[in-house]
Write a protein that holds these residues in place. Structure first.
Motif, PDB file in Angstrom:
ATOM      1  N   THR A  57       0.714   4.621  -2.386  1.00  0.00           N
ATOM      2  CA  THR A  57      -0.119   5.568  -2.084  1.00  0.00           C
ATOM      3  C   THR A  57       1.040   6.623  -2.776  1.00  0.00           C
ATOM      4  O   THR A  57       0.227   7.650  -3.046  1.00  0.00           O
ATOM      5  CB  THR A  57       0.682   5.898  -0.664  1.00  0.00           C
ATOM      6  OG1 THR A  57      -0.268   4.353   0.563  1.00  0.00           O
ATOM      7  CG2 THR A  57       0.747   7.065   0.141  1.00  0.00           C
ATOM      8  N   GLU A 111      -9.419   8.270   5.275  1.00  0.00           N
ATOM      9  CA  GLU A 111      -9.345   8.308   3.603  1.00  0.00           C
ATOM     10  C   GLU A 111     -10.471   8.007   2.507  1.00  0.00           C
ATOM     11  O   GLU A 111     -10.808   8.625   2.125  1.00  0.00           O
ATOM     12  CB  GLU A 111      -7.602   7.447   2.672  1.00  0.00           C
ATOM     13  CG  GLU A 111      -5.986   7.962   3.338  1.00  0.00           C
ATOM     14  CD  GLU A 111      -5.731   6.682   3.657  1.00  0.00           C
ATOM     15  OE1 GLU A 111      -4.344   7.461   3.008  1.00  0.00           O
ATOM     16  OE2 GLU A 111      -5.669   5.657   2.895  1.00  0.00           O
ATOM     17  N   GLU A 121      -8.197   2.193  -1.166  1.00  0.00           N
ATOM     18  CA  GLU A 121      -7.658   2.478   0.439  1.00  0.00           C
ATOM     19  C   GLU A 121      -9.131   1.552   1.146  1.00  0.00           C
ATOM     20  O   GLU A 121      -8.609   1.490   1.653  1.00  0.00           O
ATOM     21  CB  GLU A 121      -8.771   4.315   0.641  1.00  0.00           C
ATOM     22  CG  GLU A 121      -8.208   5.130   0.185  1.00  0.00           C
ATOM     23  CD  GLU A 121      -6.498   5.267   0.260  1.00  0.00           C
ATOM     24  OE1 GLU A 121      -5.970   4.255   0.491  1.00  0.00           O
ATOM     25  OE2 GLU A 121      -5.903   6.177  -0.047  1.00  0.00           O
ATOM     26  N   GLU A 180      -6.654   4.114   7.214  1.00  0.00           N
ATOM     27  CA  GLU A 180      -7.862   4.339   5.859  1.00  0.00           C
ATOM     28  C   GLU A 180      -9.018   4.842   5.644  1.00  0.00           C
ATOM     29  O   GLU A 180      -9.197   4.878   4.551  1.00  0.00           O
ATOM     30  CB  GLU A 180      -7.977   2.334   5.307  1.00  0.00           C
ATOM     31  CG  GLU A 180      -6.434   2.020   5.266  1.00  0.00           C
ATOM     32  CD  GLU A 180      -5.446   2.168   3.884  1.00  0.00           C
ATOM     33  OE1 GLU A 180      -6.073   3.005   2.867  1.00  0.00           O
ATOM     34  OE2 GLU A 180      -3.960   3.077   3.945  1.00  0.00           O
ATOM     35  N   HIS A 209       0.604  -1.054  -0.017  1.00  0.00           N
ATOM     36  CA  HIS A 209      -0.067  -0.142   0.258  1.00  0.00           C
ATOM     37  C   HIS A 209       0.715   1.715   0.639  1.00  0.00           C
ATOM     38  O   HIS A 209       0.207   2.347  -0.028  1.00  0.00           O
ATOM     39  CB  HIS A 209      -1.110   0.214   1.100  1.00  0.00           C
ATOM     40  CG  HIS A 209      -2.003   1.135   0.684  1.00  0.00           C
ATOM     41  ND1 HIS A 209      -3.022   1.082  -0.282  1.00  0.00           N
ATOM     42  CD2 HIS A 209      -1.917   2.671   1.843  1.00  0.00           C
ATOM     43  CE1 HIS A 209      -3.698   2.435   0.162  1.00  0.00           C
ATOM     44  NE2 HIS A 209      -3.361   3.390   1.181  1.00  0.00           N
ATOM     45  N   GLN A 225      -1.060   7.491  -5.452  1.00  0.00           N
ATOM     46  CA  GLN A 225      -2.310   8.177  -5.622  1.00  0.00           C
ATOM     47  C   GLN A 225      -1.928   9.761  -5.097  1.00  0.00           C
ATOM     48  O   GLN A 225      -2.360  10.751  -5.638  1.00  0.00           O
ATOM     49  CB  GLN A 225      -2.680   7.859  -3.478  1.00  0.00           C
ATOM     50  CG  GLN A 225      -4.007   6.896  -3.918  1.00  0.00           C
ATOM     51  CD  GLN A 225      -3.601   5.845  -2.873  1.00  0.00           C
ATOM     52  OE1 GLN A 225      -3.643   6.700  -1.663  1.00  0.00           O
ATOM     53  NE2 GLN A 225      -4.860   4.669  -2.165  1.00  0.00           N
TER      54      GLN A 225
HETATM   55 FE   LIG Z   1      -3.948   4.406   2.325  1.00  0.00          FE
END
Ligand SMILES: [Fe+2]
Length: 163
Positions: free
Chosen positions: A51, A112, A142, A109, A47, A54
Motif C-alpha cells: 500500500t 479499491e 488489490e 480490497e 499488503h 501504491q
Molecule cells: Fe489494498
C-alpha cells in the motif's frame, strides 16, 4: 467542486483514492495489531508494505499529469475504516475478531478494485496511457490481496465456529 470534464472527474477520483490508500496504511497497522491468526497478520502486513508503494505510484500519476499530489477526503473510505474499527471492537473473542478483520479487509480490497478498474478504464480516453502501468500494478495487488483474504477465510471461519 463542480465537475465539467472527464479529466476533472478522473482527477477527483485519483485524489480520493490517494486519500484512501494513506488511510488504509494506518487502518492496516491497527488490523495487524489486533489480529491473532498468523496467516491473516502476515497477509495484511505484506499488503501494508504494498500500500505504501501504491501511494507512491499514485504520486507518480499526479506527476505525469503535471499536478502536485493532492488528497481529497473520501466518504467511502471513511465508512470502511469506521466499520472495520467497529468490527474489531465488537468481537467478543479472538477468532471472531479475526473473521471481522478479514471481512473488513476484503471489503476495502473490493472497493479499491472497483476504484482502480474505473481509473484504468478512463485513462485511455484521456490519453493517459503512461499512467496505465502504475494504476494496473495497484489494481493487480488489490486483486491478489482480495484472493489471499478469501482463501484464508474458511480456516478462520472454522476456528470461529468452534470458539
Ligand atoms: Fe489494498
Amino acid at each position: 467542486m463542480a465537475m465539467n470534464t472527464l479529466q476533472e472527474k478522473f482527477e477527483g477520483q485519483l485524489a480520493r483514492v490517494y486519500f484512501s490508500e494513506q488511510q488504509f496504511v494506518e487502518a492496516q497497522a491497527k488490523m495487524v495489531a489486533n489480529a491473532t491468526d498468523p496467516m491473516l497478520r502476515s497477509g495484511i502486513e505484506k499488503h501494508m508494505q504494498e500500500t505504501k508503494q501504491q501511494v507512491s505510484n499514485l504520486e507518480q500519476v499526479f506527476t505525469l499529469m503535471g499536478k502536485k499530489p493532492e488528497a481529497e477526503k473520501c466518504p467511502i473510505c471513511m465508512g470502511l475504516v469506521a466499520s472495520g474499527e467497529e468490527g474489531m471492537k465488537q468481537a467478543g473473542n479472538d477468532a471472531l475478531r479475526d473473521v471481522n478483520i478479514g471481512g473488513g479487509a476484503a471489503l476495502v480490497e473490493h472497493y479499491e478494485i472497483a476504484a482502480y478498474r474505473g481509473l484504468v478504464g478512463q485513462a485511455p480516453a484521456l490519453g493517459m496511457t503512461a499512467a496505465l502501468p502504475l494504476l494496473q500494478q495497484n489494481l493487480q495487488q488489490e486483486e491478489q490481496t482480495a484472493q489471499r483474504l478469501e482463501s484464508a477465510a474458511p480456516m478462520m471461519l472454522q476456528k470461529a465456529a468452534m470458539a
